[in-house]
Design a protein around this motif. Structure first.
Motif, PDB file in Angstrom:
ATOM      1  N   ASP A 241      29.416  22.000  85.222  1.00 53.74           N
ATOM      2  CA  ASP A 241      30.836  21.884  85.517  1.00 53.74           C
ATOM      3  C   ASP A 241      31.664  22.248  84.288  1.00 53.74           C
ATOM      4  O   ASP A 241      31.417  21.732  83.199  1.00 53.74           O
ATOM      5  CB  ASP A 241      31.147  20.447  85.955  1.00 53.74           C
ATOM      6  N   PRO A 325      26.120  24.580  92.445  1.00 57.37           N
ATOM      7  CA  PRO A 325      27.351  23.991  91.893  1.00 57.37           C
ATOM      8  C   PRO A 325      28.537  24.030  92.848  1.00 57.37           C
ATOM      9  O   PRO A 325      29.525  23.324  92.625  1.00 57.37           O
ATOM     10  CB  PRO A 325      27.627  24.857  90.657  1.00 57.37           C
ATOM     11  N   LYS A 328      30.118  20.764  94.080  1.00 53.03           N
ATOM     12  CA  LYS A 328      31.117  20.001  93.313  1.00 53.03           C
ATOM     13  C   LYS A 328      32.407  20.780  93.110  1.00 53.03           C
ATOM     14  O   LYS A 328      33.247  20.393  92.309  1.00 53.03           O
ATOM     15  CB  LYS A 328      30.536  19.628  91.946  1.00 53.03           C
ATOM     16  N   LYS A 329      32.556  21.887  93.815  1.00 51.92           N
ATOM     17  CA  LYS A 329      33.723  22.739  93.620  1.00 51.92           C
ATOM     18  C   LYS A 329      35.025  21.975  93.826  1.00 51.92           C
ATOM     19  O   LYS A 329      35.999  22.177  93.095  1.00 51.92           O
ATOM     20  CB  LYS A 329      33.647  23.921  94.604  1.00 51.92           C
ATOM     21  N   GLU A 331      35.407  18.624  93.721  1.00 53.35           N
ATOM     22  CA  GLU A 331      35.226  17.239  93.294  1.00 53.35           C
ATOM     23  C   GLU A 331      36.502  16.651  92.680  1.00 53.35           C
ATOM     24  O   GLU A 331      36.801  15.471  92.851  1.00 53.35           O
ATOM     25  CB  GLU A 331      34.086  17.159  92.282  1.00 53.35           C
ATOM     26  N   ASP A 337      38.257  13.679  99.520  1.00 51.36           N
ATOM     27  CA  ASP A 337      37.864  12.270  99.496  1.00 51.36           C
ATOM     28  C   ASP A 337      38.695  11.421 100.454  1.00 51.36           C
ATOM     29  O   ASP A 337      38.340  10.270 100.726  1.00 51.36           O
ATOM     30  CB  ASP A 337      37.996  11.712  98.074  1.00 51.36           C
ATOM     31  N   ASN A 347      26.916  16.596 102.269  1.00 51.37           N
ATOM     32  CA  ASN A 347      25.624  17.147 101.868  1.00 51.37           C
ATOM     33  C   ASN A 347      24.983  17.971 102.968  1.00 51.37           C
ATOM     34  O   ASN A 347      24.434  19.049 102.720  1.00 51.37           O
ATOM     35  CB  ASN A 347      24.678  16.026 101.443  1.00 51.37           C
ATOM     36  N   TRP A 404      23.445  16.359  91.572  1.00 47.02           N
ATOM     37  CA  TRP A 404      24.813  16.878  91.474  1.00 47.02           C
ATOM     38  C   TRP A 404      25.843  15.971  92.121  1.00 47.02           C
ATOM     39  O   TRP A 404      26.975  15.874  91.672  1.00 47.02           O
ATOM     40  CB  TRP A 404      24.896  18.263  92.117  1.00 47.02           C
ATOM     41  N   TYR A 405      25.432  15.324  93.214  1.00 42.87           N
ATOM     42  CA  TYR A 405      26.466  14.589  93.955  1.00 42.87           C
ATOM     43  C   TYR A 405      25.850  13.423  94.705  1.00 42.87           C
ATOM     44  O   TYR A 405      24.837  13.565  95.391  1.00 42.87           O
ATOM     45  CB  TYR A 405      27.163  15.502  94.948  1.00 42.87           C
TER      46      TYR A 405
END
Length: 409
Positions: A241, A325, A328-329, A331, A337, A347, A404-405
């Motif tokens: 990141d 990655p 998480k682009k 995030e 959220d 996911n 990653w997440y």
């Protein structure tokens, strides 16, 4: 003068520190393994190809174009920042040593590419012309001198603000570089390369005189430095990141039908988001296109089944692990959220999009393997793809997603 020199040393140190911070993520264990595999396989295929060459092959022209492009692309690493246009402009008269250091530093940073390209070309050159490998050092001195000429020429042209002047200079230098290198590699009569060298010196001298009264274009230098760093950050963002990276999106209207085919429903909300991210982001869609084209050319141009399999698996892996990655682009954005959806949807949707991308690429590689009616090779590539897909999607990707997440509860 002393504080300007200290500024250069400080900027260079900061840049190296920033570079090392991301290189440790870029050259991780997985990538090193892939690079070793790629270099080994590519070297083996290249050595076999070299053995098939004879004195009718125009190695001089191939080397002239390859190295001509490399020496022509000569950016100047100035390490300038946005506030410099205010605070350093009044000190322009004292900045000569700073910018000379920038040119010299750029030369050393870029010389390794010249060395690697020339070293890789030497087996071909020795095979075709029957010369000794020791001639490498003389050729290296000439090519490095040409690289230095390009850097000084590039710095001179940066006194012009007009993009047309930059494009014209790039074209002229490319032609001159290729011609000069061809006269050297083709082993023409000594006076021909000497005449070309005189033309190069005259070209630089003429523009040095034309730009004597022109001031530095600070905004242009800062914009170029910003673009250069942005390209590096975009590449580094494929491996880790990069918080201060500003992404770029393009509409690509011709890809809208793929977005329209995305299923509706709350369960597919994240799927639509990831499909849109992949299709409209330069760093992901552009990456997929480039890797697909390179692999397709290698597969179609190879007569060896194992090279086709290796190229297919290698580039599928490069695509897959550099797309992870993308999870998480978004995030740092609050809106995803706020979706009233279970975190597991994210996911599963990501794995679905990644799976589709790899399947399309895998089918492309299988089709390219049939080039020339090589149906057995295509079946072998298809089997290798299925094995890779099973291991990558059901073993590797779930582990990476956990790393990653972690979905919100």
């Amino acid at each position: 003068m002393k504080h300007v020199h200290e500024l250069w040393a400080s900027r260079l140190q900061d840049y190296n520190r920033e570079l090392q911070k991301y290189l440790k993520y870029i050259f991780n264990g997985h990538l090193m393994f892939v690079l070793i595999f790629a270099v080994g396989g590519g070297g083996y295929a290249y050595s076999n190809w070299v053995e098939t060459l004879n004195d009718e092959f125009n190695a001089a022209a191939v080397m002239a174009v390859l190295l001509g492009v490399i020496v022509t692309m000569s950016p100047i690493y100035t390490y300038l920042k946005e506030p410099d246009k205010v605070y350093l402009t009044p000190l322009e008269g004292q900045m000569k040593r700073y910018f000379l250091s920038a040119v010299v530093s750029s030369f050393f940073f870029q010389s390794y590419i010249v060395i690697v390209a020339l070293a890789a070309s030497m087996p071909m050159y020795v095979k075709v012309y029957g010369v000794e490998f020791s001639v490498f050092f003389l050729l290296l001195l000439l090519v490095l001198a040409l690289k230095a000429w390009n850097l000084f020429m590039r710095w001179t042209i940066l006194r012009y603000q007009e993009p047309s002047a930059h494009r014209m200079d790039l074209l002229v230098r490319l032609i001159l570089n290729c011609l000069f290198l061809w006269t050297v590699f083709a082993q023409l009569t000594a006076w021909v390369p000497i005449v070309m060298a005189v033309i190069l010196v005259a070209y630089l001298t003429a523009f040095r005189k034309l730009t004597l009264g022109k001031s530095l274009k600070w905004e242009l230098l800062i914009d170029l430095e910003h673009e250069r760093l942005h390209r590096f950050y975009r590449f580094a963002n494929l491996f880790t990141d990069v918080p201060h990276l500003k992404g770029q999106a393009k509409r690509r209207k011709w890809l809208d039908p793929f977005l329209a085919r995305s299923p509706f429903g709350s369960k597919h909300t994240y799927r639509y988001l990831f499909v849109r991210t992949f299709l409209r982001s330069d760093e992901y869609f552009g990456l997929w296109i480039r890797l697909s084209i390179i692999a397709s050319v290698i597969i179609a141009g190879s007569d060896n089944m194992w090279i086709k399999i290796a190229a297919a698996v290698l580039f599928l892996y490069l695509t897959g692990f550099q797309l992870i990655p993308m999870l998480k682009k978004h995030e740092l954005k609050i809106w995803p959220d706020l979706y009233p959806l279970p975190g597991e949807y994210r996911n599963e949707s990501f794995k679905g999009v990644l799976s589709t991308v790899l399947i399309v690429q895998g089918v492309l590689f299988i089709l390219m393997s049939t080039w020339g009616g090589q149906w057995f090779d295509a079946c072998a590539v298809a089997l290798a793809f299925l094995l890779f897909y099973a291991v990558f999607m059901y073993v590797y990707v779930p582990k990476q997603i956990k790393k990653w997440y972690t979905p919100l509860k």
